[in-house]
Enzyme design. Structure first.
Site, short mmCIF file in Angstrom:
data_model
loop_
_atom_site.label_atom_id
_atom_site.label_comp_id
_atom_site.label_asym_id
_atom_site.label_seq_id
_atom_site.Cartn_x
_atom_site.Cartn_y
_atom_site.Cartn_z
N CYS C 116 24.11 45.51 -16.66
CA CYS C 116 23.70 44.86 -17.91
C CYS C 116 22.69 45.79 -18.58
O CYS C 116 21.54 45.87 -18.14
CB CYS C 116 23.09 43.49 -17.65
SG CYS C 116 22.44 42.72 -19.15
N CYS C 119 19.75 43.63 -20.68
CA CYS C 119 18.68 42.92 -19.96
C CYS C 119 19.00 42.97 -18.47
O CYS C 119 18.98 44.04 -17.88
CB CYS C 119 18.49 41.50 -20.49
SG CYS C 119 20.01 40.58 -20.73
N SER C 120 19.28 41.83 -17.86
CA SER C 120 19.56 41.85 -16.43
C SER C 120 20.55 40.73 -16.07
O SER C 120 20.41 40.08 -15.05
CB SER C 120 18.26 41.70 -15.64
OG SER C 120 17.56 40.55 -16.10
N CYS C 121 21.55 40.52 -16.92
CA CYS C 121 22.56 39.49 -16.67
C CYS C 121 23.24 39.75 -15.33
O CYS C 121 23.60 40.89 -15.02
CB CYS C 121 23.61 39.49 -17.77
SG CYS C 121 22.93 39.12 -19.40
#
Lengths: 95, 101, 211
Positions: C116, C119-121
């Protein structure tokens, strides 16, 4: 193989929250699958309801995304992109 | 940040501390209650800029964004937060002392 | 115990959690303040926060490993998983909430890896919270441009003939990679197979372990 539908990502660089990665702007890929409609995150981010917006998975060749700097031109990159960032396009030379 | 030059992927890892898990839980609960969206969280994280990414930890950035979104949503005011943070600081120097439970 | 010090014990006589005996940071003070305000305003309760933490703690890559093992052994499930991974995992009894999940199949020809960049999906409702490296600038920046070099750092060296497909988790989908079933596992049952499935193999930065 079925015929590919090519789309080009808009080159806009607006400030604020968008979900279209900068490295894909101006690049052309083909539809991997259609995902249905989702509330537009660019509206949700600013506390608005979020207009239902079609979301597509678009597949790009690494050659298209990175040109000569591609690690392996045959490899691919898939990303989910909202319809308002996409316009019909011709197949790029790189594929 | 996709495609920018960077060094090796760090292999260090850590167990999440209780306060980090709480930040995570507050985000999940407050967003499921409709007080803000994940996109609102991301918008504030992005607006914090590059410097925040270098100087704050992941959950430090998250609590900052959760707080900003909750104030924007009108769940509480900046003044209420200020009073509460002063009160928390006065309880004692450690997390164990300052937590009310 | 030799490591016990009285000043590390709470008034109840129990040791503080590791994060409890350091001076509070500004952001930890903010967490306490925000949490207490949310409780005072009736948005949530202390019990609800604890329950949410417990629910997240209970999720781990072993959940995903069960999905992979079933996909390896049950052709009907495998088909359902690639058609609609949210429905198939929910059917297995996993509480994946509103998560929209897509399963990606690794084969001898294609290797999938997930990142991702925005962000940090991460498929947290199936695999638990993401590892630190997944959230790092280096992983997010490099995986979309030089996935083979990144994979090599994780010990995954792919032949040139294998196509690498990088999936940038940019919006509403979450992804789980179904790694290749290792050779020599014909006689193993689902439970034994699940033990071979690592977290990294479901992100695409690893392979399933050999038996």
């Amino acid at each position: 193989m079925t015929e590919r539908t090519y789309l080009r990502v808009r080159e806009d660089m607006p400030p604020g929250h968008v979900r279209t990665p900068a490295y894909l702007r101006g690049k052309t890929g083909w539809i991997e699958r259609e995902l249905g409609s989702f509330p537009n995150p660019e509206e949700l981010a600013y506390r608005h309801a979020g207009t239902p917006t079609p979301l597509l998975r678009v597949r790009f060749s690494m050659a298209e995304v990175w040109g000569d700097a591609a690690e392996n031109p045959q490899d691919t990159l898939d990303a989910e992109i909202y319809a308002h960032w996409l316009a019909p396009a011709e197949a790029p030379h790189a594929t | 940040m996709g495609g920018t030059a960077a060094g090796p992927v760090p292999d260090a890892s850590h167990d999440f501390a209780l306060w980090e898990k709480r930040v995570d839980a507050l985000l999940v609960i407050a967003s499921s209650e409709g007080h803000f969206t994940v996109d609102g969280l991301r918008r504030v994280l992005e607006d914090m800029g590059e410097e925040a990414f270098e100087t704050m930890s992941y959950y430090e950035r998250w609590i900052s964004s959760v707080n900003q979104n909750l104030i924007e949503a009108g769940v509480y005011t900046t003044a209420e937060l200020a009073t509460k943070m002063t009160e928390v600081a006065a309880r004692g120097p450690t997390y164990g002392e300052a937590a009310s439970d | 115990m030799p490591h016990d010090h009285h000043d590390h014990l709470s008034p109840s006589g129990h040791p503080y959690r590791p994060d409890n005996d350091h001076p509070l940071t500004y952001w930890q003070q903010m967490e306490i303040a925000v949490r207490e305000l949310l409780i005072e305003k009736g948005v949530t309760t202390a019990a609800e926060i604890s329950a949410q933490i417990d629910a997240m703690d209970a999720r781990s890559p072993t959940d995903g490993a069960k999905v992979v093992a079933r996909a390896w052994t049950d052709p009907a499930f495998r088909e359902a998983l690639f058609a609609d991974a949210s429905a198939a995992t929910r059917e297995m009894g996993f509480d994946i909430g509103p998560m929209r999940l897509i399963a990606l199949e690794n084969t001898a020809e294609v290797h999938n890896v997930v990142v991702c960049t925005l962000c940090s999906c991460y498929p947290r409702n199936l695999l638990g919270l993401p590892p630190d490296w997944y959230k790092s600038r280096a992983y997010r920046a490099r995986t979309v441009k030089e996935p083979r070099k990144v994979l090599a750092e994780f010990g995954v060296d792919l032949p040139d003939g294998t196509t690498v497909r990088v999936h940038d988790s940019t919006a509403d989908m979450r992804y789980v990679v179904i790694p290749m079933r290792p050779e020599g596992t014909e006689g193993l049952d689902e439970e034994a197979l699940a033990a071979l499935v690592t977290r990294d193999s479901m992100i695409g930065t690893g392979l399933a372990k050999a038996p």
